[in-house]
Design a protein around this motif. Sequence first.
Motif, PDB file in Angstrom:
ATOM      1  N   LYS A   1      -8.275  11.977  -4.774  1.00  0.00           N
ATOM      2  CA  LYS A   1      -9.355  11.190  -4.172  1.00  0.00           C
ATOM      3  C   LYS A   1      -8.915   9.748  -3.947  1.00  0.00           C
ATOM      4  CE  LYS A   1     -13.162  13.922  -6.093  1.00  0.00           C
ATOM      5  NZ  LYS A   1     -14.360  13.911  -6.981  1.00  0.00           N
ATOM      6  N   ALA A   2      -8.169   9.214  -4.908  1.00  0.00           N
ATOM      7  CA  ALA A   2      -7.676   7.844  -4.750  1.00  0.00           C
ATOM      8  C   ALA A   2      -6.726   7.737  -3.566  1.00  0.00           C
ATOM      9  CB  ALA A   2      -6.979   7.389  -6.035  1.00  0.00           C
ATOM     10  N   LEU A   3      -5.937   8.784  -3.353  1.00  0.00           N
ATOM     11  CA  LEU A   3      -5.001   8.776  -2.223  1.00  0.00           C
ATOM     12  C   LEU A   3      -5.742   8.796  -0.893  1.00  0.00           C
ATOM     13  CD1 LEU A   3      -2.117  11.146  -3.345  1.00  0.00           C
ATOM     14  CD2 LEU A   3      -2.097   8.677  -3.133  1.00  0.00           C
ATOM     15  N   GLN A   4      -6.864   9.506  -0.841  1.00  0.00           N
ATOM     16  CA  GLN A   4      -7.636   9.524   0.396  1.00  0.00           C
ATOM     17  C   GLN A   4      -8.146   8.126   0.736  1.00  0.00           C
ATOM     18  OE1 GLN A   4     -10.692  12.453  -0.126  1.00  0.00           O
ATOM     19  NE2 GLN A   4      -9.269  14.178  -0.155  1.00  0.00           N
ATOM     20  N   GLY A   5      -8.658   7.430  -0.274  1.00  0.00           N
ATOM     21  CA  GLY A   5      -9.094   6.059  -0.042  1.00  0.00           C
ATOM     22  C   GLY A   5      -7.941   5.145   0.298  1.00  0.00           C
ATOM     23  N   ARG A   6      -6.807   5.356  -0.365  1.00  0.00           N
ATOM     24  CA  ARG A   6      -5.627   4.540  -0.087  1.00  0.00           C
ATOM     25  C   ARG A   6      -5.125   4.783   1.334  1.00  0.00           C
ATOM     26  NH1 ARG A   6      -3.822   0.576  -3.250  1.00  0.00           N
ATOM     27  NH2 ARG A   6      -3.832   1.914  -5.078  1.00  0.00           N
ATOM     28  N   SER A   7      -5.231   6.030   1.802  1.00  0.00           N
ATOM     29  CA  SER A   7      -4.756   6.343   3.147  1.00  0.00           C
ATOM     30  C   SER A   7      -5.553   5.584   4.196  1.00  0.00           C
ATOM     31  CB  SER A   7      -4.851   7.851   3.395  1.00  0.00           C
ATOM     32  OG  SER A   7      -4.007   8.554   2.505  1.00  0.00           O
ATOM     33  N   LYS A   8      -6.854   5.419   3.960  1.00  0.00           N
ATOM     34  CA  LYS A   8      -7.659   4.643   4.903  1.00  0.00           C
ATOM     35  C   LYS A   8      -7.177   3.196   4.941  1.00  0.00           C
ATOM     36  CE  LYS A   8     -11.797   7.499   4.226  1.00  0.00           C
ATOM     37  NZ  LYS A   8     -13.208   7.513   3.748  1.00  0.00           N
ATOM     38  N   GLY A   9      -6.858   2.657   3.763  1.00  0.00           N
ATOM     39  CA  GLY A   9      -6.346   1.294   3.721  1.00  0.00           C
ATOM     40  C   GLY A   9      -5.001   1.170   4.412  1.00  0.00           C
ATOM     41  N   ILE A  10      -4.154   2.196   4.253  1.00  0.00           N
ATOM     42  CA  ILE A  10      -2.844   2.173   4.907  1.00  0.00           C
ATOM     43  C   ILE A  10      -3.004   2.225   6.417  1.00  0.00           C
ATOM     44  CG2 ILE A  10      -0.699   3.459   5.212  1.00  0.00           C
ATOM     45  CD1 ILE A  10      -0.885   4.322   2.322  1.00  0.00           C
ATOM     46  N   LYS A  11      -3.933   3.058   6.901  1.00  0.00           N
ATOM     47  CA  LYS A  11      -4.151   3.136   8.345  1.00  0.00           C
ATOM     48  C   LYS A  11      -4.607   1.797   8.900  1.00  0.00           C
ATOM     49  CE  LYS A  11      -5.237   8.087   8.582  1.00  0.00           C
ATOM     50  NZ  LYS A  11      -6.287   9.101   8.888  1.00  0.00           N
ATOM     51  N   SER A  12      -5.503   1.132   8.173  1.00  0.00           N
ATOM     52  CA  SER A  12      -5.968  -0.180   8.621  1.00  0.00           C
ATOM     53  C   SER A  12      -4.826  -1.191   8.622  1.00  0.00           C
ATOM     54  CB  SER A  12      -7.102  -0.663   7.719  1.00  0.00           C
ATOM     55  OG  SER A  12      -7.531  -1.956   8.090  1.00  0.00           O
TER      56      SER A  12
ATOM     57  N   LEU B   1       0.821  -1.209   0.000  1.00  0.00           N
ATOM     58  CA  LEU B   1       0.000   0.000   0.000  1.00  0.00           C
ATOM     59  C   LEU B   1       0.856   1.261   0.000  1.00  0.00           C
ATOM     60  CD1 LEU B   1      -2.765  -1.076   2.545  1.00  0.00           C
ATOM     61  CD2 LEU B   1      -3.019  -0.788   0.083  1.00  0.00           C
ATOM     62  N   VAL B   2       1.945   1.248   0.770  1.00  0.00           N
ATOM     63  CA  VAL B   2       2.795   2.442   0.841  1.00  0.00           C
ATOM     64  C   VAL B   2       3.504   2.678  -0.489  1.00  0.00           C
ATOM     65  CG1 VAL B   2       4.810   3.447   1.964  1.00  0.00           C
ATOM     66  CG2 VAL B   2       3.087   2.300   3.331  1.00  0.00           C
ATOM     67  N   VAL B   3       4.016   1.614  -1.102  1.00  0.00           N
ATOM     68  CA  VAL B   3       4.688   1.775  -2.395  1.00  0.00           C
ATOM     69  C   VAL B   3       3.703   2.281  -3.445  1.00  0.00           C
ATOM     70  CG1 VAL B   3       5.836   0.537  -4.260  1.00  0.00           C
ATOM     71  CG2 VAL B   3       6.472   0.074  -1.903  1.00  0.00           C
ATOM     72  N   ALA B   4       2.480   1.736  -3.439  1.00  0.00           N
ATOM     73  CA  ALA B   4       1.467   2.215  -4.380  1.00  0.00           C
ATOM     74  C   ALA B   4       1.164   3.688  -4.134  1.00  0.00           C
ATOM     75  CB  ALA B   4       0.195   1.377  -4.237  1.00  0.00           C
ATOM     76  N   ARG B   5       1.123   4.081  -2.873  1.00  0.00           N
ATOM     77  CA  ARG B   5       0.865   5.484  -2.545  1.00  0.00           C
ATOM     78  C   ARG B   5       1.988   6.379  -3.053  1.00  0.00           C
ATOM     79  NH1 ARG B   5       2.235   9.313   1.189  1.00  0.00           N
ATOM     80  NH2 ARG B   5       0.597  10.758   1.803  1.00  0.00           N
ATOM     81  N   MET B   6       3.237   5.913  -2.931  1.00  0.00           N
ATOM     82  CA  MET B   6       4.360   6.728  -3.391  1.00  0.00           C
ATOM     83  C   MET B   6       4.312   6.924  -4.903  1.00  0.00           C
ATOM     84  SD  MET B   6       7.630   5.674  -1.048  1.00  0.00           S
ATOM     85  CE  MET B   6       7.581   3.949  -1.482  1.00  0.00           C
ATOM     86  N   PHE B   7       3.960   5.870  -5.637  1.00  0.00           N
ATOM     87  CA  PHE B   7       3.867   6.003  -7.088  1.00  0.00           C
ATOM     88  C   PHE B   7       2.731   6.947  -7.476  1.00  0.00           C
ATOM     89  CE2 PHE B   7       6.040   1.702  -7.460  1.00  0.00           C
ATOM     90  CZ  PHE B   7       7.228   2.268  -7.884  1.00  0.00           C
ATOM     91  N   GLU B   8       1.625   6.890  -6.751  1.00  0.00           N
ATOM     92  CA  GLU B   8       0.515   7.790  -7.046  1.00  0.00           C
ATOM     93  C   GLU B   8       0.893   9.237  -6.745  1.00  0.00           C
ATOM     94  OE1 GLU B   8      -2.441   6.044  -4.638  1.00  0.00           O
ATOM     95  OE2 GLU B   8      -3.100   4.603  -6.148  1.00  0.00           O
ATOM     96  N   LEU B   9       1.639   9.440  -5.658  1.00  0.00           N
ATOM     97  CA  LEU B   9       2.092  10.791  -5.340  1.00  0.00           C
ATOM     98  C   LEU B   9       3.026  11.322  -6.418  1.00  0.00           C
ATOM     99  CD1 LEU B   9       2.743  10.621  -1.494  1.00  0.00           C
ATOM    100  CD2 LEU B   9       1.051  12.020  -2.669  1.00  0.00           C
TER     101      LEU B   9
END
Length: 321
Positions: A164-175, A138-146
């Motif tokens: 918007k995708a990052l906001q949803g991804r952030s919830k997944g990262i927190k979980s 999830l973190v690597v995917a977030r970095m590529f999206e950023l």
Amino acid sequence: MLSMGVESRSVFETWLDKEKVFLATLSKEPAQETLEMEYYQKLVNLRDLESSLTVGLPMLPADTDAMYAAAASQMRRIETQWRHAIETRDKTQAVVEDLEIRLSIALRWENNGEDWIRVAKMATNRRYQRAIDALEGLVVARMFELSKAYICTQGINWRKHIAKALQGRSKGIKSALEGNNDAATAMCPACTQLSWEQIVDYAFLADFDLLCNGREDIRGEPWAQPAGRVTMDQHFKLLRADEEIACLNLEIPRRVTHMVDEDAFLIYQAQRLVREGNPGLAHQVTVQRMERGRFNTLHMEWLVKLSKEPGFTASLIPGVS
């Protein structure tokens, strides 16, 4: 290479083989370990089921008819649950016996026995490693999206979509982070927990250090070092460059021959059309030849410049088609 202590480029082939072996070990868990952990988990389940069955059925008060009817209904539910628990225990018992045969276990593992403790630790490590894998992905995917979000050429609508995708991804990262920290606490000794601030601050792959607690810590391997990765990439790029040079030695003469033949063909067709009394179409062919000629001239200029570079081995002499 000298700063890394690499004396020969053949070392990079060895590094690549080691990396392949390491990645192959990550494709799936060893069958023996998987069976042992499954056996351990079934033993834990069997012990819990047997403990729950040691408690007898409760005696419900039934002083009146209404109380008796309610107690009878409740007792039927309890008896059904009891029967289901017995069936589940019997099924678990059968699975345990099957695993004992497959693992050639003569005596069933006892709680706090040597094998029990060893596999219990293995199961805890697997849970932690899987939590790390999920968080890492999830973190690597977030970095590529950023990295996409900060590309200047992206349109505003596309960047809003990524946000918007990052906001949803952030919830997944927190979980996933909560699951990782729970698994880290269960480790013995407990592993370091991560905070949301640490995850958010990961901006480069070089800073991503979660693999240190994976199945195998590869950070000390030379092929896993940033300098080693760059050097190894350069080595294989040089190998591919030699192959590309061999291909270009064939493609460049073909391109030159095509340009010469195309120009000669268009000149011939324009002259033929003039002789046949079709000057209008001949003019269009000439216009096409002039347009193509401008591009061909530009290509030839670049090829001539390239031919002056050291190591150029191709030929600019057109062939015969």
